[in-house]
Design a protein around this motif. Structure first.
Motif, mmCIF file in Angstrom:
data_model
loop_
_atom_site.group_PDB
_atom_site.id
_atom_site.type_symbol
_atom_site.label_atom_id
_atom_site.label_comp_id
_atom_site.label_asym_id
_atom_site.label_seq_id
_atom_site.Cartn_x
_atom_site.Cartn_y
_atom_site.Cartn_z
ATOM 1 N N ASN B 240 0.822 -1.206 0.000
ATOM 2 C CA ASN B 240 0.000 0.000 0.000
ATOM 3 C C ASN B 240 0.862 1.264 0.000
ATOM 4 O O ASN B 240 0.589 2.219 -0.726
ATOM 5 C CB ASN B 240 -0.928 -0.001 1.224
ATOM 6 N N PHE B 241 1.891 1.247 0.824
ATOM 7 C CA PHE B 241 2.794 2.394 0.893
ATOM 8 C C PHE B 241 3.472 2.624 -0.462
ATOM 9 O O PHE B 241 3.496 3.742 -1.002
ATOM 10 C CB PHE B 241 3.828 2.133 1.995
ATOM 11 N N MET B 242 3.973 1.548 -1.044
ATOM 12 C CA MET B 242 4.699 1.658 -2.305
ATOM 13 C C MET B 242 3.797 2.194 -3.426
ATOM 14 O O MET B 242 4.197 3.049 -4.217
ATOM 15 C CB MET B 242 5.239 0.274 -2.666
ATOM 16 N N LEU B 243 2.569 1.689 -3.458
ATOM 17 C CA LEU B 243 1.640 2.148 -4.496
ATOM 18 C C LEU B 243 1.290 3.625 -4.291
ATOM 19 O O LEU B 243 1.293 4.413 -5.246
ATOM 20 C CB LEU B 243 0.378 1.280 -4.476
ATOM 21 N N CYS B 244 1.035 4.003 -3.041
ATOM 22 C CA CYS B 244 0.699 5.414 -2.757
ATOM 23 C C CYS B 244 1.834 6.351 -3.179
ATOM 24 O O CYS B 244 1.590 7.406 -3.765
ATOM 25 C CB CYS B 244 0.413 5.613 -1.267
ATOM 26 N N ALA B 245 3.061 5.967 -2.859
ATOM 27 C CA ALA B 245 4.179 6.861 -3.170
ATOM 28 C C ALA B 245 4.314 7.076 -4.680
ATOM 29 O O ALA B 245 4.573 8.190 -5.140
ATOM 30 C CB ALA B 245 5.471 6.304 -2.578
ATOM 31 N N SER B 246 4.108 6.009 -5.449
ATOM 32 C CA SER B 246 4.199 6.166 -6.909
ATOM 33 C C SER B 246 3.051 7.012 -7.452
ATOM 34 O O SER B 246 3.226 7.802 -8.380
ATOM 35 C CB SER B 246 4.184 4.803 -7.605
ATOM 36 N N MET B 247 1.861 6.842 -6.878
ATOM 37 C CA MET B 247 0.677 7.559 -7.371
ATOM 38 C C MET B 247 0.656 9.021 -6.928
ATOM 39 O O MET B 247 -0.136 9.810 -7.425
ATOM 40 C CB MET B 247 -0.594 6.857 -6.877
ATOM 41 N N ALA B 248 1.517 9.365 -5.964
ATOM 42 C CA ALA B 248 1.490 10.722 -5.416
ATOM 43 C C ALA B 248 2.168 11.741 -6.326
ATOM 44 O O ALA B 248 1.958 12.946 -6.159
ATOM 45 C CB ALA B 248 2.149 10.732 -4.033
ATOM 46 N N LEU B 249 2.990 11.249 -7.266
ATOM 47 C CA LEU B 249 3.654 12.231 -8.135
ATOM 48 C C LEU B 249 3.836 11.664 -9.546
ATOM 49 O O LEU B 249 4.910 11.716 -10.116
ATOM 50 C CB LEU B 249 5.004 12.664 -7.538
ATOM 51 N N ASN B 250 2.757 11.134 -10.094
ATOM 52 C CA ASN B 250 2.815 10.639 -11.474
ATOM 53 C C ASN B 250 1.818 11.367 -12.375
ATOM 54 O O ASN B 250 1.557 10.928 -13.494
ATOM 55 C CB ASN B 250 2.567 9.122 -11.510
ATOM 56 N N GLY B 251 1.279 12.469 -11.869
ATOM 57 C CA GLY B 251 0.353 13.269 -12.668
ATOM 58 C C GLY B 251 -1.107 12.886 -12.489
ATOM 59 O O GLY B 251 -1.995 13.613 -12.936
ATOM 60 N N PHE B 252 -1.380 11.769 -11.832
ATOM 61 C CA PHE B 252 -2.758 11.263 -11.741
ATOM 62 C C PHE B 252 -3.666 12.181 -10.924
ATOM 63 O O PHE B 252 -4.878 12.136 -11.086
ATOM 64 C CB PHE B 252 -2.783 9.858 -11.124
ATOM 65 N N THR B 253 -3.089 12.969 -10.002
ATOM 66 C CA THR B 253 -3.931 13.889 -9.230
ATOM 67 C C THR B 253 -3.697 15.350 -9.626
ATOM 68 O O THR B 253 -4.205 16.245 -8.965
ATOM 69 C CB THR B 253 -3.698 13.750 -7.708
ATOM 70 N N GLY B 254 -2.965 15.549 -10.711
ATOM 71 C CA GLY B 254 -2.599 16.917 -11.071
ATOM 72 C C GLY B 254 -3.254 17.446 -12.333
ATOM 73 O O GLY B 254 -2.837 18.473 -12.864
#
Lengths: 383, 383
Positions: B240-254
């Motif tokens: 869960n931690f690993m997935l969150c960290a990748s999703m936090a700065l890959n443009g998906f929330t930007g």
């Protein structure tokens, strides 16, 4: 968390005025076949914008891709493309046009009978580059590697998945949605909602982020859905809708999670036998499926009740019941029927559909819960 | 909603045992330079797994990329790569190794002074294909087109962005994180949290889905953060931690949202002048930034208080205050200091940093709120 591979190379070009970017996104030397649906692209001005953007490119046009696109129609486009050495496909339309163009792209270079590509997707080993200008937010096809094709001749509706189906880019200008009929907008909201549910509503699997993202999509669609029907000329409303629909089936909420998809697979029958729109089939089948499978999906239903619908009180069972009711009420709020009888489908249809699914001999859903017998029960419940 | 273009072609290969897939993901004829950090890859078994997977490939090794990777170190790898006609780079490590490898990839074919690529990112017009095996969840560099490089000789720390920086693929096996020191895990959680906040905590902009997804990331990190420190050998926790960290700065929330990034930009000073870890700088600067800019960010702070922290009562102002307190308390819960003085940084540092930012003559943050003068105020507040 299950192991998974995620990949989505489609470039999204989003916002007002972006159709003009076709001029630079497609190489000048390409021979482009532009594929359209029934003619709405001319009425809403999209056709004119596309032609203006591509005025210095060589383009051909193919018109007449129908809702639930037909294999025979697609094969006419394949013929036209082959005759003109087409090396780039541009889909201008909604999910039906895009799905058809994905198949056309794969069929153009294929030397065997193109239907083989549908039966065995791994036979797609090269394809024609494709891009899209989306006019109807709903299926998410503009940003995924999925497609669905019908063959009316043989009463078949089948989906195909191959990495070659990812568009190179998709242009999403919310302004092109302003002229869509209410029914198509409502269908689109329900379609996006159901794509999210199919990847979410299974059982708790400790994938924190995917659950939160699915719930975020559902909450956004519940908030935006009624506004879409009330103010379809409001830019921000339609932009939110368009973004949600693309994000609902591009893999972003499906990483490492168990998935369902039974409603889609058994719902196809209502389209192929009775001509229902895809979203109409989902709104009819899903509440019944949830009622029939409530014990299996109970814990996730309760989580969904709490987080998406804000239901804080009651037992797990009561929350699950409330969640099912809220879901059915949302479909109704969007103007869709949730019973087969409301579409005039007779009770005998249950056995007709059961026999077709039974003949296929496959089961659907997480843990293959939906056997032909369970599918029968669901259809009985949906009458 | 603002117009935007989104693209992220990186393939994510996620789960236990996936390092073995290097054998098939990289073409046999490639000449591969594998880049490592300080040696932990040998202690945690990742080195052995990588070498085993690539035993039929031609590989070279470069060791010694330091935290906050240095330009001079990277240039040694460039020299080695050029001497051996390297045509594929594999980063094995955390964000520092990956960021350095991105720069190395661009520098290899560049004929001018490679520092020019950092000063003007548009000069990157070709590059060397790269992939990663992630060992430290934190920066998101494994799935984005960003990098940060330091040049200790000249006291510089600068970020660079180019589409050529996207890895072709990244392998994320949560099991390789089991041996990470607590401090690095805590830093990673705070780093991912702050990447999300920088794209979220500005002002309400009616982008329903991006808000929900950012909030979903924040809630997931708040839930998983303490567990990561308590049970770093639990697979699901680390996944869960690993997935969150990748999703936090890959443009998906930007997509289409206003962004901030002032904390990152002015925080670099604390690393370059006083050697703080990147995450430590964020935990020191951010609570102070929120206090100083509270009036500007008040409405979004209240939304964040309600949705992420469940604070339902109080005025908008009170909710904003509570949100700032909760954020600071979360950083402290993760074991990080939130004041400069706790790191022994003297009060005079405020003026030193101010003078450096002032000399650059640029402002940061949404609407360029953080002028050098405001940055001074933030640092004063963070003492």
């Amino acid at each position: 968390m299950n192991n998974f591979t995620f990949e989505n190379p489609t470039k999204l070009i989003f916002g007002k005025g972006t159709i003009a970017q076709l001029a630079t996104e497609i190489e000048k030397e390409r021979r482009i076949l532009i594929c359209f649906g029934g003619g709405s692209a001319k009425r809403n001005g999209v056709y004119q914008q596309v032609k203006e953007a591509l005025k210095n490119h060589r383009t051909w046009e193919f018109w007449g891709i129908e809702p639930n696109p037909d294999y025979d129609t697609a094969m006419k486009a394949v013929k036209l493309a082959r005759e003109n050495q087409i090396d780039f496909l541009l889909a201008v339309g909604g999910g039906s046009v895009i799905d058809a163009v994905k198949f056309i792209a794969h069929a153009i270079p294929y030397e065997g009978d193109p239907w083989e590509l549908i039966v065995d997707n791994t036979l797609v080993r090269r394809s024609t580059p494709l891009a899209t200008v989306l006019t109807l937010p709903a299926t998410g096809s503009e940003m995924n590697h999925r497609g669905v094709l019908s063959r009316r001749r043989t009463l078949e509706k089948v989906s195909f998945i191959t990495p070659y189906s990812f568009p190179r880019f998709s242009i999403l200008d919310p302004e092109v949605t302003y002229s869509l009929p209410t029914k198509q907008l409502a269908n689109g909201v329900v379609d996006a909602f159901m794509h999210t549910m199919e990847q979410y509503m299974t059982y708790p699997d400790h994938n924190l982020l995917m659950d939160r993202w699915a719930e975020g999509l559902l909450m956004s669609l519940i908030e935006i859905g009624p506004q879409v029907l009330l103010q379809p000329h409001d830019y921000d409303t339609m932009a939110n809708f368009m973004l949600c629909a693309s994000m609902a089936l591009n893999g972003f909420t499906g990483m490492g999670v168990p998935q369902d998809w039974a409603t889609h697979r058994i719902g196809y029958e209502l389209t192929i036998l009775f001509g229902l729109d895809h979203a109409q089939t989902l709104a009819v089948v899903y509440p019944a499926l949830l009622r029939v499978l409530k014990q299996h999906k109970r814990d996730k239903l309760a989580q969904y009740a709490e987080r998406v619908w804000g239901i804080q009180f009651g037992s797990t069972d009561e929350k699950a019941d409330a969640a099912i009711e809220k879901t059915e009420a949302f479909f109704q709020q969007m103007g869709l029927h949730t019973r087969m009888s409301q579409y005039g489908i007779p009770a005998e249809a249950v056995d007709t559909i059961y026999n077709r699914i039974q003949a296929r001999g496959v089961s659907y859903g997480e843990n293959l819960l939906v056997t032909p017998q369970v599918a029968r029960e669901i259809y009985q419940n949906a009458l």
